[in-house]
Write a protein that holds these residues in place. Structure first.
Motif, PDB file in Angstrom:
ATOM      1  N   PRO A 301     -26.450  49.631 -15.311  1.00  0.00           N
ATOM      2  CA  PRO A 301     -26.124  48.503 -14.398  1.00  0.00           C
ATOM      3  C   PRO A 301     -26.060  47.142 -15.342  1.00  0.00           C
ATOM      4  CG  PRO A 301     -27.733  49.305 -13.252  1.00  0.00           C
ATOM      5  CD  PRO A 301     -27.851  50.389 -14.679  1.00  0.00           C
ATOM      6  N   PHE A 302     -25.011  46.551 -15.190  1.00  0.00           N
ATOM      7  CA  PHE A 302     -24.681  45.177 -15.845  1.00  0.00           C
ATOM      8  C   PHE A 302     -25.624  43.931 -15.581  1.00  0.00           C
ATOM      9  CE2 PHE A 302     -22.416  40.882 -15.190  1.00  0.00           C
ATOM     10  CZ  PHE A 302     -22.559  40.678 -16.734  1.00  0.00           C
ATOM     11  N   SER A 303     -26.258  43.256 -16.493  1.00  0.00           N
ATOM     12  CA  SER A 303     -27.285  42.434 -16.244  1.00  0.00           C
ATOM     13  C   SER A 303     -26.468  41.003 -16.394  1.00  0.00           C
ATOM     14  CB  SER A 303     -28.494  42.575 -17.112  1.00  0.00           C
ATOM     15  OG  SER A 303     -29.132  41.327 -17.253  1.00  0.00           O
ATOM     16  N   GLU A 304     -26.232  40.140 -15.507  1.00  0.00           N
ATOM     17  CA  GLU A 304     -25.604  38.790 -15.668  1.00  0.00           C
ATOM     18  C   GLU A 304     -26.674  37.921 -16.202  1.00  0.00           C
ATOM     19  OE1 GLU A 304     -22.739  36.186 -15.337  1.00  0.00           O
ATOM     20  OE2 GLU A 304     -22.825  37.821 -14.141  1.00  0.00           O
ATOM     21  N   GLU A 305     -27.646  38.072 -16.504  1.00  0.00           N
ATOM     22  CA  GLU A 305     -28.641  37.161 -17.079  1.00  0.00           C
ATOM     23  C   GLU A 305     -28.523  37.257 -18.587  1.00  0.00           C
ATOM     24  OE1 GLU A 305     -33.402  36.306 -17.602  1.00  0.00           O
ATOM     25  OE2 GLU A 305     -32.867  37.661 -16.285  1.00  0.00           O
ATOM     26  N   VAL A 306     -28.686  38.628 -18.877  1.00  0.00           N
ATOM     27  CA  VAL A 306     -28.560  39.134 -20.655  1.00  0.00           C
ATOM     28  C   VAL A 306     -27.217  38.672 -21.173  1.00  0.00           C
ATOM     29  CG1 VAL A 306     -28.720  40.941 -22.206  1.00  0.00           C
ATOM     30  CG2 VAL A 306     -30.069  41.012 -20.284  1.00  0.00           C
ATOM     31  N   TYR A 307     -26.099  38.886 -20.210  1.00  0.00           N
ATOM     32  CA  TYR A 307     -24.727  38.593 -20.762  1.00  0.00           C
ATOM     33  C   TYR A 307     -24.803  37.095 -20.995  1.00  0.00           C
ATOM     34  CZ  TYR A 307     -19.889  37.446 -20.427  1.00  0.00           C
ATOM     35  OH  TYR A 307     -18.643  36.909 -20.833  1.00  0.00           O
TER      36      TYR A 307
END
Length: 403
Positions: A301-307
Motif C-alpha cells: 500500500p502507498f504511504s502518503e506520509e512517506v511520499y
C-alpha cells in the motif's frame, strides 16, 4: 602511553565483535573469483564503519569524519609527468592536472566528480584516479572538490559541480583545452552528479556542448530498490542493498526510519509508479541479468506520509533516470560502466536503454567480475587492486582517446 594502547586494543575488540554479530556476512556469489581479497576488504570496511559509528555515539567525532580520513588515504608520491595546481572555479575548489608533454593543438578536458554519496570523498581521495586519467589519456583533468553533506545540505553538491562545469566550459582555452571536447565523468554518486550536470546543460545555448558523459557504476534512481541487481547483490561488498539507501537518506538528511517503507516501494503514488514503469521495471532488464535469481516484488500500500517526506528521492538531480524524454533526447554521447556484482548494476543498464531508445550513442562496459568501488581501488597497489578495476580503467581510457 601504555594505557592508550590498552584502550585502543579494547576498542578494536569491541568494534570487531559488535560488527561480527550485528552485520551480515558478505554474500559472495559462486562466480566471483578473487574471493579472499573481497572478504578481507568487506571486513575492513565494516570495521571502519563500526568504529566511525561508535566514535559518533560516544561524542568523540561525527561518523563521516573518520570515513573521510580513511577514504583520503595516503597521498601518492610526487608526480613527474603532470603540472598540478589548486584553483577555484567561482567559489568551488578544484585541482587541475595538465600533462607536461607538448601537444599539437588543444587537449580534451575532463571534469571529474568523485564518489562518496555526497558525504565523503574528496580531491585528495581521488588524486590517484585523476592523475591516471590525465597521464594515460593525455587530457587536462579538473577534479571538483564539491561541498559535502551534512554540513552543506543537498543539493549543494550538484550546484558546485554545475558551477565548476560552466566555469570550465567558458574558460577552457585558458588551460589549453578545446571547449568542444569537454567530458563530465564520475563514479558512484559522482556518476549521478555527472548525469545530472549533463541534463542541466542540455538547453543552454550560451555554452559549448559537452562532448560526452562517463558514468561509472552510477546511482540513478530512487524508485525501485527491488530490481534484479538489488536482490542478487544485496550482500555483496561494499554497497549492500540497505547500506545504499541508508547512505542516500543521510545524504538527503532524511529520517532512516522511513527505510522499510521505501524498500517495499510504498513511497510512490500509483500515478507515478505507472509513469516510471516505462523506464524502471524488471521487465526492461535483459534476461541474462536474471539468471542468478529474481523474484518479482509484492505490491504494498502507498504511504502518503512517506511520499511527502522523501520527495527528493524522485528529484532528477538525485535520480537522473527519471528525467523527461525531452531532456534525455538531447544528452551527449555516453560511456556507462556497470558491474555484475553491484546493486547499482541495473540503474546503469536501464539508463543505457533510455539513452539508446532516443538515439544517443552509448559505449557500454560491463565488468563480469566487477563490484562497486573496483575502479577507485584500481589505482592503488596490486595488493589492493582487483583485476576488474584494472580492466575498467583501461576501457575508460580507450573511450577517452576517441573523444
Amino acid at each position: 602511553m601504555e594505557l592508550l594502547a590498552i584502550f585502543l586494543a579494547v576498542l578494536t575488540v569491541i568494534v570487531a565483535i559488535s560488527f561480527y554479530y550485528e552485520h551480515p556476512k558478505a554474500k559472495i556469489p559462486p562466480g566471483f573469483r578473487q574471493r579472499l581479497k573481497i572478504h578481507i576488504f568487506h571486513h575492513l570496511f565494516n570495521f571502519v564503519l563500526g568504529l566511525a559509528q561508535l566514535l559518533d555515539k560516544v561524542g568523540i567525532t561525527p561518523e563521516v569524519s573518520l570515513l573521510r580520513i580513511i577514504m583520503d588515504g595516503i597521498p601518492p608520491l610526487k608526480e613527474k609527468h603532470l603540472f598540478i595546481k589548486d584553483l577555484r572555479f567561482e567559489k568551488v575548489e578544484v585541482r587541475l592536472y595538465q600533462p607536461k608533454t607538448p601537444t599539437n593543438g588543444q587537449r580534451r578536458g575532463i571534469l571529474y566528480f568523485h564518489g562518496g554519496v555526497g558525504l565523503f570523498g574528496s580531491i585528495r581521495a581521488y588524486e590517484r584516479t585523476c592523475r591516471y586519467l590525465a597521464r594515460n589519456s593525455n587530457s587536462v583533468v579538473v577534479s571538483v572538490g564539491y561541498r559535502l553533506a551534512p554540513e552543506h545540505p543537498y543539493p549543494s553538491q550538484f550546484e558546485d559541480c554545475l558551477t565548476a562545469t560552466i566555469h570550465f566550459l567558458r574558460t577552457a582555452q585558458d588551460y589549453g583545452v578545446d571547449p568542444s571536447r569537454i567530458i563530465v565523468c564520475g563514479d558512484s554518486s559522482g556518476g549521478t552528479l555527472s548525469a545530472a550536470v549533463a541534463q542541466a546543460l542540455v538547453n543552454r545555448r550560451d555554452l559549448p556542448k559537452l562532448r560526452a558523459q562517463i558514468l561509472i557504476y552510477p546511482f540513478l534512481q530512487g524508485v525501485d530498490f527491488n530490481l534484479p541487481s538489488y536482490q542478487q547483490n544485496d550482500g555483496v561488498p561494499v554497497l549492500l542493498r540497505e547500506r545504499t539507501l541508508t547512505f542516500g537518506l543521510k545524504y538527503l538528511n532524511e529520517d532512516l526510519s522511513l527505510m522499510p517503507e521505501i524498500l517495499k516501494g510504498s513511497h510512490l503514488p500509483e500515478d507515478l509508479q505507472l509513469k516510471y514503469q516505462k523506464w524502471i521495471h524488471s521487465d526492461l532488464i535483459p534476461p541474462e541479468f536474471k539468471t542468478r535469481g529474481y523474484k518479482p516484488s509484492t505490491k504494498h500500500p502507498f504511504s502518503e506520509e512517506v511520499y511527502t517526506r522523501i520527495k527528493a528521492l524522485i528529484d532528477t538531480v538525485f535520480a537522473p533516470l527519471i528525467a523527461e524524454d525531452s531532456v534525455i533526447a538531447q544528452l551527449p554521447e555516453a560511456f556507462i560502466l556497470t558491474c555484475e556484482y553491484d546493486v547499482l548494476r541495473d540503474d546503469g543498464v536501464l539508463y543505457k536503454k533510455r539513452l539508446e531508445d532516443h538515439g544517443i550513442k552509448v559505449t557500454w562496459c560491463h565488468l563480469q567480475q566487477g563490484f562497486h568501488g573496483t575502479i577507485f581501488l584500481a589505482t592503488y597497489s596490486r595488493v589492493v587492486a582487483f583485476q576488474s578495476g584494472n580492466k575498467g580503467l583501461e576501457k575508460i581510457v580507450d573511450f577517452l582517446r576517441l573523444m
